[in-house]
Design a protein around this motif. Structure first.
Motif, PDB file in Angstrom:
ATOM      1  N   TYR A   1      28.161  38.494  45.476  1.00 31.53           N
ATOM      2  CA  TYR A   1      29.396  37.829  45.884  1.00 31.53           C
ATOM      3  C   TYR A   1      29.360  37.475  47.363  1.00 31.53           C
ATOM      4  N   ARG A   2      30.043  36.372  47.705  1.00 27.23           N
ATOM      5  CA  ARG A   2      30.014  35.855  49.076  1.00 27.23           C
ATOM      6  C   ARG A   2      31.069  36.482  49.981  1.00 27.23           C
TER       7      ARG A   2
ATOM      8  N   ASP B   1      36.855  41.596  45.890  1.00 26.65           N
ATOM      9  CA  ASP B   1      38.134  40.918  45.665  1.00 26.65           C
ATOM     10  C   ASP B   1      38.799  41.456  44.399  1.00 26.65           C
ATOM     11  N   PRO B   2      40.065  41.899  44.490  1.00 28.30           N
ATOM     12  CA  PRO B   2      40.731  42.426  43.293  1.00 28.30           C
ATOM     13  C   PRO B   2      41.159  41.349  42.308  1.00 28.30           C
ATOM     14  N   GLU B   3      41.199  40.082  42.741  1.00 23.87           N
ATOM     15  CA  GLU B   3      41.604  38.994  41.848  1.00 23.87           C
ATOM     16  C   GLU B   3      40.837  37.725  42.192  1.00 23.87           C
ATOM     17  N   LEU B   4      39.676  37.556  41.589  1.00 23.27           N
ATOM     18  CA  LEU B   4      38.866  36.367  41.827  1.00 23.27           C
ATOM     19  C   LEU B   4      38.848  35.511  40.565  1.00 23.27           C
ATOM     20  N   MET B   5      39.028  34.211  40.734  1.00 25.69           N
ATOM     21  CA  MET B   5      38.987  33.301  39.592  1.00 25.69           C
ATOM     22  C   MET B   5      37.663  33.441  38.853  1.00 25.69           C
ATOM     23  N   GLY B   6      37.739  33.469  37.521  1.00 26.11           N
ATOM     24  CA  GLY B   6      36.516  33.540  36.733  1.00 26.11           C
ATOM     25  C   GLY B   6      35.581  32.377  37.021  1.00 26.11           C
ATOM     26  N   ALA B   7      36.162  31.200  37.303  1.00 28.72           N
ATOM     27  CA  ALA B   7      35.346  30.027  37.619  1.00 28.72           C
ATOM     28  C   ALA B   7      34.538  30.248  38.897  1.00 28.72           C
TER      29      ALA B   7
ATOM     30  N   HIS C   1      31.416  32.226  37.970  1.00 28.45           N
ATOM     31  CA  HIS C   1      30.393  31.329  37.413  1.00 28.45           C
ATOM     32  C   HIS C   1      29.696  30.554  38.533  1.00 28.45           C
ATOM     33  N   ALA C   2      30.494  30.041  39.475  1.00 34.69           N
ATOM     34  CA  ALA C   2      29.926  29.272  40.585  1.00 34.69           C
ATOM     35  C   ALA C   2      29.010  30.141  41.434  1.00 34.69           C
ATOM     36  N   THR C   3      29.393  31.405  41.632  1.00 36.63           N
ATOM     37  CA  THR C   3      28.575  32.321  42.433  1.00 36.63           C
ATOM     38  C   THR C   3      27.246  32.594  41.759  1.00 36.63           C
ATOM     39  N   VAL C   4      27.264  32.811  40.448  1.00 40.50           N
ATOM     40  CA  VAL C   4      26.026  33.054  39.697  1.00 40.50           C
ATOM     41  C   VAL C   4      25.079  31.861  39.844  1.00 40.50           C
ATOM     42  N   ILE C   5      25.606  30.662  39.646  1.00 40.37           N
ATOM     43  CA  ILE C   5      24.784  29.449  39.746  1.00 40.37           C
ATOM     44  C   ILE C   5      24.238  29.304  41.159  1.00 40.37           C
ATOM     45  N   ASP C   6      25.083  29.525  42.161  1.00 41.48           N
ATOM     46  CA  ASP C   6      24.662  29.394  43.557  1.00 41.48           C
ATOM     47  C   ASP C   6      23.606  30.442  43.917  1.00 41.48           C
ATOM     48  N   ASN C   7      23.786  31.678  43.436  1.00 39.76           N
ATOM     49  CA  ASN C   7      22.792  32.739  43.663  1.00 39.76           C
ATOM     50  C   ASN C   7      21.420  32.314  43.161  1.00 39.76           C
ATOM     51  N   ILE C   8      21.389  31.759  41.947  1.00 38.86           N
ATOM     52  CA  ILE C   8      20.116  31.381  41.332  1.00 38.86           C
ATOM     53  C   ILE C   8      19.473  30.212  42.084  1.00 38.86           C
TER      54      ILE C   8
END
Length: 237
Positions: free
Chosen positions: A120-121, A168-174, A177-184
């Motif tokens: 996570y960023r 973050d206690p409340e992060l958008m699910g979207a 997904h964006a973080t996973v894609i960006d990590n890769i």
């Protein structure tokens, strides 16, 4: 069957004494397929099941699952593969389970169950968020998303697609997904050596034993000091 979700055509690379990939991956108990109208016209489809830890925090999410002799991709992975033109995917499996996944030239580390540890960023939305009404009301310039991967999601708490993450206690699910894609894409992975899990268990048992001995035989102030030092060592380690 996973009606409406396209299985992943992948190569499985095994080391000596490797377990079967079907035994290593998580398997859903049932399937709720996407609307046929959407899946028929989609360039790729995927599941969005995830696996929070026992404390409810989402640290890792499965990128692959097994169902009825087929393997299916996570929505993050399916979106990335579509954006990259559906490159060849290969999964390496060893005696402990899944080891890694290869997407074209990219090698992605996974845990033994095919889960990806999300790097996570920070707190809040780390990727540009555009309200959907701007598209519906045609206020976005044509081509404004050209060359980008867009994740459509919701931020409404009532729809229960907000995730608890380590930051973050409340992060958008979207955003997950964006973080996973960006990590890769950036090769920005959380990794650990093969021996780490065994060393982690040993450390917990080792310090637990000595903390117990300290409580039984040492004076209270010594026990407190030892416990504080132990906690800091385990946390920082």
């Amino acid at each position: 069957s996973m009606s409406g979700i396209t299985p992943l055509n992948l190569a499985v690379i095994t080391t000596p004494n490797a377990v079967d990939i079907s035994e290593a991956l998580l398997e859903p108990q049932g399937v709720i397929p996407p609307l046929p109208l959407l899946s028929r016209h989609a360039g790729g489809t995927g599941f969005f099941n995830t696996t929070p830890d026992h404390d409810g925090v989402l640290r890792a999410t499965p990128l692959l699952i097994h169902h009825q002799d087929k393997i299916y991709p996570n929505l993050s992975l399916a979106s990335l593969l579509a954006a990259l033109g559906h490159p060849q995917v290969a999964v390496k499996v060893n005696r402990n389970g899944v080891e890694s996944m290869r997407i074209g030239p990219l090698t992605v580390p996974l845990d033994e169950k095919g889960r990806f540890y999300v790097h996570y960023r920070g707190v809040g939305n780390q990727f540009e968020t555009i309200p959907a009404h701007l598209f519906l009301e045609k206020q976005m310039a044509p081509g404004s998303l050209a060359g980008k991967i867009a994740i459509v999601g919701t931020s409404a708490a009532g729809l229960k697609y907000l995730k608890v993450t380590p930051l973050d206690p409340e992060l958008m699910g979207a955003q997950v997904h964006a973080t996973v894609i960006d990590n890769i894409l950036k090769k920005d992975f959380i990794t650990w050596p093969e021996w780490f899990r065994g060393a982690e268990i040993f450390m917990v048992l080792f310090f637990g034993f000595f903390t117990t001995m300290a409580i039984v035989y040492a004076r209270p102030w010594m026990t407190l000091g030892f416990s504080l030092v132990t906690s800091v060592v385990l946390w920082q380690g």
